[in-house]
Write a protein that holds these residues in place. Sequence first.
Motif, PDB file in Angstrom:
ATOM      1  N   THR A 110      11.537  -2.788   2.577  1.00  0.00           N
ATOM      2  CA  THR A 110      10.876  -3.322   1.385  1.00  0.00           C
ATOM      3  C   THR A 110       9.739  -4.255   1.766  1.00  0.00           C
ATOM      4  N   ARG A 111       9.981  -5.117   2.749  1.00  0.00           N
ATOM      5  CA  ARG A 111       8.922  -6.043   3.179  1.00  0.00           C
ATOM      6  C   ARG A 111       7.748  -5.292   3.802  1.00  0.00           C
ATOM      7  N   ALA A 112       8.042  -4.256   4.579  1.00  0.00           N
ATOM      8  CA  ALA A 112       6.968  -3.463   5.183  1.00  0.00           C
ATOM      9  C   ALA A 112       6.146  -2.752   4.106  1.00  0.00           C
ATOM     10  N   ARG A 113       6.833  -2.174   3.114  1.00  0.00           N
ATOM     11  CA  ARG A 113       6.120  -1.500   2.016  1.00  0.00           C
ATOM     12  C   ARG A 113       5.263  -2.489   1.232  1.00  0.00           C
ATOM     13  N   ASP A 114       5.837  -3.659   0.937  1.00  0.00           N
ATOM     14  CA  ASP A 114       5.118  -4.646   0.135  1.00  0.00           C
ATOM     15  C   ASP A 114       3.929  -5.232   0.889  1.00  0.00           C
ATOM     16  N   LEU A 115       3.997  -5.217   2.218  1.00  0.00           N
ATOM     17  CA  LEU A 115       2.863  -5.673   3.024  1.00  0.00           C
ATOM     18  C   LEU A 115       1.728  -4.649   2.974  1.00  0.00           C
ATOM     19  N   LEU A 116       2.105  -3.388   3.027  1.00  0.00           N
ATOM     20  CA  LEU A 116       1.098  -2.325   2.967  1.00  0.00           C
ATOM     21  C   LEU A 116       0.498  -2.147   1.585  1.00  0.00           C
ATOM     22  N   LEU A 117       1.315  -2.350   0.551  1.00  0.00           N
ATOM     23  CA  LEU A 117       0.937  -2.004  -0.823  1.00  0.00           C
ATOM     24  C   LEU A 117      -0.429  -2.542  -1.244  1.00  0.00           C
ATOM     25  N   PRO A 118      -0.679  -3.861  -1.207  1.00  0.00           N
ATOM     26  CA  PRO A 118      -1.993  -4.343  -1.676  1.00  0.00           C
ATOM     27  C   PRO A 118      -3.151  -3.894  -0.793  1.00  0.00           C
ATOM     28  N   ARG A 119      -2.894  -3.706   0.504  1.00  0.00           N
ATOM     29  CA  ARG A 119      -3.963  -3.319   1.427  1.00  0.00           C
ATOM     30  C   ARG A 119      -4.362  -1.858   1.249  1.00  0.00           C
ATOM     31  N   LEU A 120      -3.392  -1.036   0.900  1.00  0.00           N
ATOM     32  CA  LEU A 120      -3.713   0.365   0.614  1.00  0.00           C
ATOM     33  C   LEU A 120      -4.373   0.507  -0.751  1.00  0.00           C
TER      34      LEU A 120
END
Length: 402
Positions: free
Chosen positions: A385-395
């Motif tokens: 979840t933390r990895a996805r949430d880190l990527l989410l705004p940048r993608l």
Amino acid sequence: MSWPTYALDELGVVSRGRSRHRPRDAQHLYGGPFPFVQTGDVKAAPLYLTSYSQTYSEAGLAQSKLWPAGTLCITIAANIAETCILGIDACFPDSIIGFVADPGKADTTFIKYQFDAVMREKMKRVSQGVAQDNLSQEKLLSFRFPVPDLLTQQRIAGILSAYDDLIENNRRRIGLLEQAARLLSREWFVHLRFPGHETAKIVDGLPEGWERMPASEAMHINPRTTWKASESKLITMVPMGALSTSGMNCDPSLFERREQPAGVKFMNGDTLFARITPCLENGKTSYVNFLQEGEVACGSTEFVVFRERRISRFMAYLLAREEGFRKNAISSMVGSSGRQRVQPSCFDKYLVPVPPKPVVEDFDRVVEPMFREIEHIDKSIGKLTRARDLLLPRLMDGRIPV
């Protein structure tokens, strides 16, 4: 990188949920075969919604509408701009808006992630009301969504949904492990089919050496727990919203850190049991496994805390999930409508079969690996979840090219 912006209705069909009958709670509308999704179901859902708390009858369907699987659900009342994609055909009320993407213009999963990354907080800011937050369809359509070309949308959605697929697979594994533990508990302590039961002598309806005693004697109810401020400057506070309705794990993203404890206090190995309506009826119960060794946390005043005594910590949690135990607690509730609470005396009246210590230890040896595996998988979910949430705004703003 700058993407062109579009209103939601420029990317597909937008329509509000429907529930025309008044009063809405008319009994004949419910209990049929048609899933009826509500805002709480949307908020609780993973990427795809397949679970729901209510169904419509034929009469219910007649005054509503069945949206197809693949529809993006967007909440516009109470829980603002929470989203999920229908994994099933379902009805929903006018507190939810449905979006069906034009397949030549938009990817539904990408639009869902745009809500998660950017749009939800913007919409919440313009929807705050005096009594209840509300977002009209007109307001929703006034927002412009930054959207790249369709291929880029699909690539971004594919990257993020891979994380969500792994998270959902892990949740299913947890569900299977917990189901196995519950079935085993029922087999041993409800049906009394524990190892060696075939040769056990039965005395007064129980195997020899077993006792039938009140739940309040089989386990500690709201035990006294001391938190020493000198040992830690802050204490973890667990709100009711962090408890699951279906499994033992809590949502740590909702935890708070406070300077002083409030409500009940508890430690690892304790069980948190909601005592207020509708939280208890909805199943809010959790096993505490998220604290450091010796750490004390606090939680809502609407929790009852169970701690091992004559039965083990695993048995206490599994007992709290038993239908008969929960019905006994629910039947004791008193208070005004919507604020009814469990009466502590109900635990004095509910009798529990308590086995000898060797049987308790045998049971723990079987289920402890299940509980530990659930804890391990839950930590993996947290990392994903933390990895996805880190990527989410940048993608979603183009900082990471795809």
